[in-house]
Design an enzyme around this catalytic site. Structure first.
Site, PDB file in Angstrom:
ATOM      1  N   ASP A 146     -21.315 129.521 -44.077  1.00 21.35           N
ATOM      2  CA  ASP A 146     -22.147 128.691 -43.290  1.00 21.35           C
ATOM      3  C   ASP A 146     -22.470 127.602 -44.147  1.00 21.35           C
ATOM      4  O   ASP A 146     -21.554 126.914 -44.711  1.00 21.35           O
ATOM      5  CB  ASP A 146     -23.334 129.754 -42.890  1.00 21.35           C
ATOM      6  CG  ASP A 146     -24.666 128.479 -42.198  1.00 21.35           C
ATOM      7  OD1 ASP A 146     -24.425 128.426 -41.021  1.00 21.35           O
ATOM      8  OD2 ASP A 146     -25.255 128.062 -42.823  1.00 21.35           O
ATOM      9  N   TYR A 205     -29.391 122.107 -31.975  1.00 19.49           N
ATOM     10  CA  TYR A 205     -30.349 122.276 -33.197  1.00 19.49           C
ATOM     11  C   TYR A 205     -30.198 121.384 -34.094  1.00 19.49           C
ATOM     12  O   TYR A 205     -31.208 120.903 -34.867  1.00 19.49           O
ATOM     13  CB  TYR A 205     -29.835 123.861 -33.403  1.00 19.49           C
ATOM     14  CG  TYR A 205     -28.822 123.826 -34.424  1.00 19.49           C
ATOM     15  CD1 TYR A 205     -28.970 124.222 -35.809  1.00 19.49           C
ATOM     16  CD2 TYR A 205     -27.543 124.155 -33.811  1.00 19.49           C
ATOM     17  CE1 TYR A 205     -27.928 124.412 -36.550  1.00 19.49           C
ATOM     18  CE2 TYR A 205     -26.537 124.184 -34.401  1.00 19.49           C
ATOM     19  CZ  TYR A 205     -26.475 124.386 -35.892  1.00 19.49           C
ATOM     20  OH  TYR A 205     -25.552 124.655 -36.793  1.00 19.49           O
ATOM     21  N   TYR A 250     -29.583 119.768 -43.460  1.00 21.47           N
ATOM     22  CA  TYR A 250     -29.237 119.155 -42.113  1.00 21.47           C
ATOM     23  C   TYR A 250     -29.793 117.690 -41.955  1.00 21.47           C
ATOM     24  O   TYR A 250     -29.097 116.739 -41.438  1.00 21.47           O
ATOM     25  CB  TYR A 250     -29.794 119.920 -40.967  1.00 21.47           C
ATOM     26  CG  TYR A 250     -29.339 121.210 -40.800  1.00 21.47           C
ATOM     27  CD1 TYR A 250     -28.207 121.562 -39.980  1.00 21.47           C
ATOM     28  CD2 TYR A 250     -30.086 122.543 -41.555  1.00 21.47           C
ATOM     29  CE1 TYR A 250     -27.645 122.763 -39.755  1.00 21.47           C
ATOM     30  CE2 TYR A 250     -29.629 123.680 -41.187  1.00 21.47           C
ATOM     31  CZ  TYR A 250     -28.417 123.892 -40.344  1.00 21.47           C
ATOM     32  OH  TYR A 250     -28.071 125.030 -40.229  1.00 21.47           O
ATOM     33  N   HIS A 279     -21.285 135.139 -36.269  1.00 24.04           N
ATOM     34  CA  HIS A 279     -21.469 134.253 -37.159  1.00 24.04           C
ATOM     35  C   HIS A 279     -21.733 134.606 -38.702  1.00 24.04           C
ATOM     36  O   HIS A 279     -21.348 134.395 -39.686  1.00 24.04           O
ATOM     37  CB  HIS A 279     -22.652 133.260 -36.985  1.00 24.04           C
ATOM     38  CG  HIS A 279     -22.629 132.186 -38.055  1.00 24.04           C
ATOM     39  ND1 HIS A 279     -21.653 131.234 -38.295  1.00 24.04           N
ATOM     40  CD2 HIS A 279     -23.640 131.689 -38.779  1.00 24.04           C
ATOM     41  CE1 HIS A 279     -22.241 130.361 -39.232  1.00 24.04           C
ATOM     42  NE2 HIS A 279     -23.174 130.638 -39.481  1.00 24.04           N
TER      43      HIS A 279
END
Length: 314
Positions: free
Chosen positions: A103, A152, A228, A293
């Site tokens: 990830d 998201y 992010y 995931h």
């Protein structure tokens, strides 16, 4: 217990204090976790690697768990995170490592290989393929154009907003929903039922959820979400590396139920030659059937085998 024998310590690196879990003696394997996780995501691999003669090293990345969490969003670029890891290796007197990422940890691993290939013997990356910089536009613009403002990544951009929402939901419930998600479509937050009762799968226990929640409650979500918030800043600062290939031996593994695998163009990129163009030393790209995931926890023994089978060649 797979947590037994794991040593924990704090290491001063790159101006922050990093919490590091490690076990075993032998060649070093650096394990980089993703969102919203911790060193603990690698608990099974730490035990498996140590048992096979490796020194497994799994830090809490900047902003997570017991590692420092600087307050400024701009302190979470890939340059900061890679800098932390190079400083950690220097502090541990490790000149080269086998690298494993999942990830966000995979994105950091790609960048570590981009910036400092001299420190990496070989890379096993999970769930997130190398995504070369697109000179045409910023990542958040790209995501908005595909998925809209409810995606998201877009919802994470406004400082404080998603943290307040997560606080309302509660960390334990949030973790159950995120870690157990098997919807391979785009993650649109308005479509997620945060009130739903989620039964845990066989690979995740109540104790696991409690451990993650206890540490994430302590450190908060601002640091993790700031990764992010730095996507566009990474794009701006990364311009000098446009078109640069990954020049280390690589094995890549993804589940066919992983949301990332179903992003537009990703299957074609992995299977059609684009991935190998950008990562010319890509030796294997494995797609695991029926796996979502959080692959290193869902298929822990298989992932440990994949890692060991690959790194022993180098």
């Amino acid at each position: 217990m797979e947590g037994e024998g794991v040593a924990h310590r704090m290491v001063e690196a790159n101006g922050i204090s990093m919490h590091v879990a490690e076990k075993g003696e032998g060649p070093a394997v650096l394990l980089l976790h993703g969102f919203p996780e911790l060193w603990y995501s690698w608990r099974h691999q730490i035990a498996g690697l140590a048992a096979r003669g490796y020194r497994a090293i799994a830090p809490d990345l900047r902003g997570y768990g017991d590692t420092s969490a600087p307050s400024a969003a701009a302190s979470y670029t890939v340059f900061h995170i890679v800098g932390d890891l190079i400083a950690l290796l220097d502090a541990l007197a490790i000149p080269q490592v086998y690298l494993v990422g999942h990830d966000w940890g995979a994105q950091i691993a790609w960048n570590l290989c981009l910036f400092r290939p001299d420190r990496v013997k070989a890379l096993v990356n999970l769930s997130v393929p190398f995504m070369p910089r697109n000179p045409a536009g910023k990542p958040t613009q790209h995501f908005r154009s595909f998925y809209g403002d409810d995606f998201y990544v877009c919802r994470f951009q406004e400082p404080g907003a998603i943290e307040a929402e997560f606080a309302r939901i509660g960390t334990g419930k949030l973790l159950r929903i995120v870690l157990c998600n098997r919807n391979a479509g785009p993650l649109l937050l308005s479509e997620v039922d945060f009130e739903a009762e989620v039964a845990l799968p066989s690979w995740l226990s109540e104790e696991d959820i409690d451990y993650f929640a206890s540490k994430l409650d302590k450190s908060g979500f601002t640091g993790p979400v700031n990764y992010y918030r730095c996507l566009d800043l990474n794009w701006e600062l990364g311009a000098p590396w446009s078109g640069v290939q990954i020049q280390v031996p690589v094995k890549f593994i993804i589940g066919d139920q992983d949301m990332t695998y179903h992003f537009p163009g990703i299957k074609e990129y992995i299977q059609g030659g684009g991935f190998r163009r950008d990562v010319p030393m890509l030796e294997e790209a494995v797609v695991m059937e029926g796996v979502a995931h959080f692959i290193n926890q869902e298929k822990a023994p298989e992932i440990t085998d994949h890692i060991c089978d690959f790194i022993r060649r180098f």
